[in-house]
Design an enzyme around this catalytic site. Structure first.
Site, short mmCIF file in Angstrom:
data_model
loop_
_atom_site.label_atom_id
_atom_site.label_comp_id
_atom_site.label_asym_id
_atom_site.label_seq_id
_atom_site.Cartn_x
_atom_site.Cartn_y
_atom_site.Cartn_z
N GLY A 15 -11.18 10.23 -3.17
CA GLY A 15 -11.02 8.78 -3.13
C GLY A 15 -11.90 8.06 -4.13
N GLY A 18 -11.43 4.44 -5.11
CA GLY A 18 -11.44 3.43 -4.06
C GLY A 18 -12.78 2.71 -3.96
N MET A 19 -12.87 1.77 -3.01
CA MET A 19 -14.11 1.01 -2.89
C MET A 19 -15.28 1.93 -2.53
N GLY A 111 -15.76 8.76 8.67
CA GLY A 111 -15.02 8.31 9.85
C GLY A 111 -14.91 6.80 9.81
N SER A 112 -15.03 6.15 10.97
CA SER A 112 -14.97 4.68 11.01
C SER A 112 -15.44 4.20 12.38
N SER A 113 -15.95 2.98 12.41
CA SER A 113 -16.42 2.43 13.69
C SER A 113 -15.26 2.08 14.61
N CYS A 114 -14.02 2.09 14.07
CA CYS A 114 -12.87 1.73 14.91
C CYS A 114 -12.52 2.86 15.87
N TYR A 141 -4.61 4.83 13.45
CA TYR A 141 -5.64 5.17 12.44
C TYR A 141 -6.87 5.76 13.13
N LYS A 145 -8.77 9.36 12.59
CA LYS A 145 -10.19 9.46 12.22
C LYS A 145 -10.97 10.26 13.27
N THR A 169 -19.37 1.07 9.62
CA THR A 169 -18.87 -0.18 10.16
C THR A 169 -17.94 -0.82 9.11
N LEU A 171 -16.73 -2.55 5.99
CA LEU A 171 -17.33 -2.56 4.66
C LEU A 171 -16.70 -3.62 3.76
N HIS A 184 -9.17 -6.13 4.48
CA HIS A 184 -10.09 -6.39 5.59
C HIS A 184 -10.57 -7.83 5.49
N LYS A 192 -8.33 -15.82 -0.03
CA LYS A 192 -7.71 -17.06 0.47
C LYS A 192 -8.48 -18.30 0.04
N ASP A 276 -6.81 -10.87 17.17
CA ASP A 276 -8.26 -10.83 17.02
C ASP A 276 -8.77 -9.41 16.83
N1 LIG Z 1 -13.14 -0.22 4.00
C1 LIG Z 1 -13.73 -0.18 5.19
O1 LIG Z 1 -14.08 -1.24 5.76
C2 LIG Z 1 -14.01 1.12 5.86
C3 LIG Z 1 -13.59 2.33 5.31
N2 LIG Z 1 -13.85 3.51 5.96
C4 LIG Z 1 -13.40 4.80 5.41
O2 LIG Z 1 -13.91 4.96 4.09
C5 LIG Z 1 -12.97 5.70 3.31
C6 LIG Z 1 -12.65 4.95 2.03
O3 LIG Z 1 -12.20 3.67 2.34
P1 LIG Z 1 -12.02 2.59 1.16
O4 LIG Z 1 -12.78 3.02 -0.04
O5 LIG Z 1 -12.27 1.25 1.75
O6 LIG Z 1 -10.45 2.73 0.86
P2 LIG Z 1 -9.68 2.51 -0.52
O7 LIG Z 1 -8.27 2.23 -0.16
O8 LIG Z 1 -10.43 1.54 -1.39
O9 LIG Z 1 -9.76 3.95 -1.24
C7 LIG Z 1 -9.07 5.04 -0.70
C8 LIG Z 1 -9.00 6.10 -1.77
O10 LIG Z 1 -8.34 7.25 -1.23
C9 LIG Z 1 -7.40 7.68 -2.20
N3 LIG Z 1 -6.25 8.34 -1.58
C10 LIG Z 1 -5.48 7.85 -0.58
N4 LIG Z 1 -4.49 8.72 -0.30
C11 LIG Z 1 -4.65 9.77 -1.15
C12 LIG Z 1 -3.93 10.98 -1.37
N5 LIG Z 1 -2.85 11.28 -0.66
N6 LIG Z 1 -4.37 11.83 -2.32
C13 LIG Z 1 -5.46 11.53 -3.07
N7 LIG Z 1 -6.20 10.40 -2.92
C14 LIG Z 1 -5.77 9.54 -1.96
C15 LIG Z 1 -6.95 6.43 -2.91
O11 LIG Z 1 -6.38 6.80 -4.16
P3 LIG Z 1 -5.57 5.75 -5.05
O12 LIG Z 1 -6.64 4.96 -5.75
O13 LIG Z 1 -4.74 6.57 -5.98
O14 LIG Z 1 -4.75 4.93 -4.08
C16 LIG Z 1 -8.25 5.66 -3.02
O15 LIG Z 1 -8.95 6.05 -4.17
C17 LIG Z 1 -11.76 5.95 4.20
O16 LIG Z 1 -11.85 7.25 4.75
C18 LIG Z 1 -11.91 4.91 5.29
O17 LIG Z 1 -11.32 5.36 6.51
C19 LIG Z 1 -14.54 3.53 7.15
C20 LIG Z 1 -14.98 2.35 7.72
C21 LIG Z 1 -14.73 1.08 7.13
C1 LIG Z 2 -12.95 -1.41 9.33
C2 LIG Z 2 -11.97 -1.70 10.46
O1 LIG Z 2 -11.07 -2.69 10.03
C3 LIG Z 2 -9.97 -2.96 10.88
O2 LIG Z 2 -10.37 -3.51 12.07
P1 LIG Z 2 -10.87 -5.03 12.08
O3 LIG Z 2 -12.32 -5.02 11.87
O4 LIG Z 2 -10.32 -5.73 13.27
O5 LIG Z 2 -10.10 -5.59 10.81
P2 LIG Z 2 -10.26 -6.83 9.85
O6 LIG Z 2 -11.47 -6.67 8.98
O7 LIG Z 2 -8.95 -6.93 9.16
O8 LIG Z 2 -10.40 -8.11 10.83
C4 LIG Z 2 -11.60 -8.44 11.41
C5 LIG Z 2 -11.42 -9.76 12.16
O9 LIG Z 2 -11.27 -10.82 11.20
C6 LIG Z 2 -10.20 -11.67 11.59
N1 LIG Z 2 -9.66 -12.35 10.40
C7 LIG Z 2 -9.65 -13.72 10.23
N2 LIG Z 2 -9.06 -14.04 9.05
C8 LIG Z 2 -8.71 -12.83 8.47
C9 LIG Z 2 -8.07 -12.54 7.24
O10 LIG Z 2 -7.70 -13.44 6.43
N3 LIG Z 2 -7.89 -11.20 6.96
C10 LIG Z 2 -8.28 -10.23 7.82
N4 LIG Z 2 -8.08 -8.94 7.47
N5 LIG Z 2 -8.88 -10.49 9.02
C11 LIG Z 2 -9.09 -11.79 9.33
C12 LIG Z 2 -9.23 -10.69 12.23
O11 LIG Z 2 -8.29 -11.41 13.03
C13 LIG Z 2 -10.18 -9.85 13.06
O12 LIG Z 2 -10.52 -10.54 14.24
C14 LIG Z 2 -9.16 -1.77 11.14
O13 LIG Z 2 -8.52 -1.47 9.97
C15 LIG Z 2 -9.99 -0.63 11.59
O14 LIG Z 2 -9.22 0.53 11.36
C16 LIG Z 2 -11.26 -0.47 10.86
O15 LIG Z 2 -11.72 0.65 10.63
#
Ligand SMILES: NC(=O)C1=CN([C@@H]2O[C@H](COP(=O)(O)OP(=O)(O)OC[C@H]3O[C@@H](n4cnc5c(N)ncnc54)[C@H](OP(=O)(O)O)[C@@H]3O)[C@@H](O)[C@H]2O)C=CC1
Ligand SMILES: C[C@H]1O[C@H](OP(=O)(O)OP(=O)(O)OC[C@H]2O[C@@H](n3cnc4c(=O)[nH]c(N)nc43)[C@H](O)[C@@H]2O)[C@@H](O)[C@@H](O)C1=O
Length: 315
Positions: A15, A18-19, A111-114, A141, A145, A169, A171, A184, A192, A276
Site C-alpha cells: 500500500g 496510499g496515505m 488493523g483498525s479501531s473499528c 470491513y 480486519k 484510530t 487517521l 473519512h 467540503k 453517525d
Molecule cells: N485511513 C484511516 O483512517 C485508517 C486506516 N487504517 C488501515 O491502514 C491501512 C492503509 O489505509 P490508508 O492508507 O488510509 O488507505 P489508502 O486507500 O490511502 O491506501 C491503500 C493502499 O492499498 C493499496 N491496495 C489496495 N488494494 C490493493 C491490491 N489489491 N493490491 C495491491 N495494493 C492494493 C492501494 O493501492 P492503489 O494506490 O493502487 O489503490 C493503496 O496504495 C489499511 O489497512 C486500513 O485498514 C486503519 C485505521 C484507520
Molecule cells: C477509521 C474508521 O472510519 C470509519 O468509521 P467512522 O469513524 O465512523 O467514519 P468517518 O470518519 O467517515 O465518520 C466519522 C464521523 O464523522 C461524521 N461526519 C460528518 N460529516 C462527515 C463528512 O463529510 N464525511 C465523513 N466521512 N464523515 C462525516 C460521520 O457521520 C461520523 O459520525 C469506518 O470506515 C471504519 O471502518 C474505520 O476504520
C-alpha cells in the site's frame, strides 16, 4: 528478528502509494532504511495468491508492514460491504501465507479501531476485541480486519511467526482520500469547506453528516508511521497494540476547527439522514505508551498542514 530492525533489512511496505504506506516510506527513509520495497497494485495485485507467492519467492523480504487495504469512510463502508469484506480478507490472507512460507522474520499488520464493539467501554482496550456486537455501518470491513488480527495470532501459534497487529484510530494527513462521498471525516470536511470557499463571497452552507455528536480520536498519519517504527523496533509482545493520541474530539468541534481554517464564513447544516456510526471510539494507548512512544502532532497543527498539502496537491 532482533530489535531494533536492522536498517539494511529488506522491508516490504504494501500500500505504498496510499496515505499510510507513503507515510511509512517517508519515516523509514528518514530513519535510513536502505532496502525498501513498495510494489504498486499494477506490479502485484495482493488479492492474487499466485502472484503474491511469485513476488515473495523472487524478492524474499525479511520484514513486512502490511498497509494495503480497501479503505473508506462511513458511507463507503455502509454502501460497499461486499467489496470491503472480500478485498480486505484476501489482502491479508495472501500476504501472511506467503510471508510465513518464505520465512519473513517480522510482520506488522494494520488493523483498525473499528474492530471493537459499537458500545465498547471507553477507552477501548485490546482485550475488548470480540466482546460485543460491531458497529453496523462498517461491520463487514471490521470482520475482515478482525480476521487479519486473528491471522497474526494463528501464524504465531502454529508456525512461530513473529506477526502482530497495530490498531490505529481514525487517521488523516497528506495522501488521504478527499473524495466527498468515500472519504473519512477530516478529509471530507476539508473538501467540503474548500468547495464552499471556492464558491466565493456570501455565507454558503456546508452539509455535514449525522448529528455532529459522535466523538472521534484523530491521529495524523505521520504520528502513526512513527508509532509503527517504534513497534517494529521495541514491541516484543504478541497481541495487538492500539495506536492513538489518547484524546478525542466531537465531530461538531472538529467541524468548527476545519471551518475556521478553510472557510470561516461558512454555515454548517447537519444531514441527519446520514449515519453517525459509533458514538465514540477512544483507544486506551497505554500498551504503546509503555514503549516510550508519545504523539507529537496536535490536531490544530495537523489540520492546518493537511489543508496546506491539499491546496498544493488536490485543489
Ligand atoms: N485511513 C484511516 O483512517 C485508517 C486506516 N487504517 C488501515 O491502514 C491501512 C492503509 O489505509 P490508508 O492508507 O488510509 O488507505 P489508502 O486507500 O490511502 O491506501 C491503500 C493502499 O492499498 C493499496 N491496495 C489496495 N488494494 C490493493 C491490491 N489489491 N493490491 C495491491 N495494493 C492494493 C492501494 O493501492 P492503489 O494506490 O493502487 O489503490 C493503496 O496504495 C489499511 O489497512 C486500513 O485498514 C486503519 C485505521 C484507520
Ligand atoms: C477509521 C474508521 O472510519 C470509519 O468509521 P467512522 O469513524 O465512523 O467514519 P468517518 O470518519 O467517515 O465518520 C466519522 C464521523 O464523522 C461524521 N461526519 C460528518 N460529516 C462527515 C463528512 O463529510 N464525511 C465523513 N466521512 N464523515 C462525516 C460521520 O457521520 C461520523 O459520525 C469506518 O470506515 C471504519 O471502518 C474505520 O476504520
Amino acid at each position: 528478528m532482533p530489535s531494533p530492525i536492522p536498517r539494511d533489512a529488506k522491508v516490504l511496505v504494501t500500500g505504498g502509494r496510499g496515505m499510510v504506506g507513503s507515510a511509512l516510506l517517508r519515516r523509514f527513509r528518514a530513519e535510513g532504511f536502505a532496502n525498501l520495497l513498495a510494489p504498486t497494485r499494477d506490479e502485484v495485485d495482493l488479492r492474487d495468491q499466485a502472484a503474491v507467492d511469485a513476488w515473495f519467492d523472487r524478492q524474499r523480504p525479511k520484514v513486512v508492514v502490511h498497509a494495503a487495504g480497501t479503505v473508506g469512510g462511513i458511507e463507503a463502508n455502509r454502501t460497499r460491504p461486499a467489496e470491503f469484506l472480500y478485498d480486505n480478507l484476501m489482502l491479508h490472507a495472501t500476504v501472511m501465507r506467503a510471508a510465513w512460507r518464505t520465512g519473513v522474520r517480522r510482520l506488522l499488520y494494520l488493523g483498525s479501531s473499528c474492530v471493537y464493539p459499537r458500545d465498547c467501554p471507553q477507552p477501548m482496550r485490546e482485550e475488548h476485541l470480540l466482546s460485543g456486537p460491531l458497529e453496523p455501518t462498517n461491520d463487514a470491513y471490521a470482520i475482515a480486519k478482525i480476521a487479519g488480527v486473528k491471522a497474526c495470532d494463528a501464524y504465531r501459534r502454529q508456525h512461530g511467526c513473529d506477526f502482530f497487529a497495530a490498531m490505529p484510530t481514525n487517521l488523516y494527513g497528506p495522501g488521504d482520500n478527499f473524495d466527498p462521498q468515500n472519504s473519512h471525516v477530516v478529509a471530507g470536511m476539508i473538501q467540503k469547506f474548500h468547495t464552499c470557499r471556492q464558491q466565493g463571497s456570501g455565507r454558503r452552507s456546508v452539509a455535514l453528516w449525522g448529528t455532529g455528536a459522535p466523538r472521534r480520536e484523530l491521529m495524523h498519519v505521520d504520528d502513526l508511521a512513527d508509532a509503527c517504527l517504534t513497534l517494529l523496533d521495541r514491541y516484543e509482545g504478541a497481541g495487538p497494540v492500539n495506536v492513538g493520541v489518547g484524546v478525542d474530539t466531537a465531530v461538531s468541534e472538529l467541524a468548527e476547527q476545519v471551518r475556521s481554517i478553510v472557510c470561516p464564513d461558512a454555515t454548517i447544516d447537519y444531514d441527519t439522514t446520514k449515519p453517525d456510526g459509533a458514538p465514540r471510539k477512544l483507544l486506551d494507548v497505554s500498551r504503546l505508551e509503555s514503549l516510550g512512544w508519545r504523539s507529537r502532532i496536535p490536531l490544530a497543527d495537523g489540520l492546518r498542514s493537511t489543508y496546506e498539502w491539499f491546496l498544493e496537491n488536490e485543489a
